[in-house]
Design a protein around this motif. Sequence first.
Motif, PDB file in Angstrom:
ATOM      1  N   LEU A  92      51.713  42.563  34.873  1.00 10.36           N
ATOM      2  CA  LEU A  92      50.971  41.375  35.303  1.00 10.36           C
ATOM      3  C   LEU A  92      51.332  40.885  36.700  1.00 10.36           C
ATOM      4  N   PRO A  93      52.619  40.838  37.097  1.00  8.38           N
ATOM      5  CA  PRO A  93      52.949  40.321  38.425  1.00  8.38           C
ATOM      6  C   PRO A  93      52.269  41.086  39.564  1.00  8.38           C
ATOM      7  N   ALA A  95      49.470  42.757  39.410  1.00  7.49           N
ATOM      8  CA  ALA A  95      48.044  42.460  39.363  1.00  7.49           C
ATOM      9  C   ALA A  95      47.748  41.101  39.982  1.00  7.49           C
ATOM     10  N   LEU A  96      48.578  40.104  39.663  1.00  3.31           N
ATOM     11  CA  LEU A  96      48.389  38.773  40.244  1.00  3.31           C
ATOM     12  C   LEU A  96      48.624  38.787  41.749  1.00  3.31           C
ATOM     13  N   ILE A  99      45.394  40.397  43.274  1.00  2.00           N
ATOM     14  CA  ILE A  99      44.227  39.514  43.207  1.00  2.00           C
ATOM     15  C   ILE A  99      44.411  38.310  44.135  1.00  2.00           C
ATOM     16  N   GLY A 100      45.591  37.710  44.095  1.00  2.00           N
ATOM     17  CA  GLY A 100      45.856  36.569  44.976  1.00  2.00           C
ATOM     18  C   GLY A 100      45.806  36.944  46.440  1.00  2.00           C
ATOM     19  N   TRP A 132      52.496  34.703  51.085  1.00  2.00           N
ATOM     20  CA  TRP A 132      52.141  35.222  49.758  1.00  2.00           C
ATOM     21  C   TRP A 132      52.580  36.679  49.610  1.00  2.00           C
ATOM     22  N   ALA A 140      57.408  39.423  42.446  1.00  2.00           N
ATOM     23  CA  ALA A 140      56.743  40.320  41.503  1.00  2.00           C
ATOM     24  C   ALA A 140      57.655  41.476  41.109  1.00  2.00           C
TER      25      ALA A 140
END
Length: 204
Positions: A92-93, A95-96, A99-100, A132, A140
């Motif tokens: 998940l990290p 992927a986030l 996307i972010g 970011w 992540a």
Amino acid sequence: MSEDRKMLEPMATVVSLALRVLLALVTLGVVFRTVHGGWGRNLVCMTDDSVTGSVDAGRFYPEKGVAVDAIPHYCADHPGASLHLLDEFSALPSALLLIGGLFLLHQLLKGAARDGIHTARTASRLRLLGRWVLLGSVVAELVESNLKAALLAKLADNHDFTATSWLGQWSTPYLLVLTGLGLLTFARITSAGAAMREDLEGVV
């Protein structure tokens, strides 16, 4: 601002399409797995890259003088809810982060096309994207390495969830860190250019 908009192509169009496609795929994947009960039904597997050993090359065909190594790959036949959660969240990290990052890049390009490239707002958006990428990549990787170490500890008897185990799963995101630093540098350059532009416009 038409000239600035032209300078941002084809990157702006590609990023916009990539973000829409990625969000559509994620949404379809979540809906499909929810409707068809795909959550928690797959095998949970993990490869332990920290352990290797030579094996009999009888089933393999290496060239003369070449050794064959084995890397253990663990798969749980009937994984429980905790294993499934660790497996799902371990990806998940990243992927986030992706996307972010795409969303912030899309906002940067859209804002630059509207407000202009050499503006304080563009520099601010570029700075936000740099932070970011820089901080997000480290966080992540930190979260994923811990989750993978915890998952491996549940799959293998010879592994415990310790600081050493998660360090064994850690992989420094050198390229993303350098990219983040580069974006912060260009944000500083853009900010200085915007200030010089305002000074020149004030003089004129």
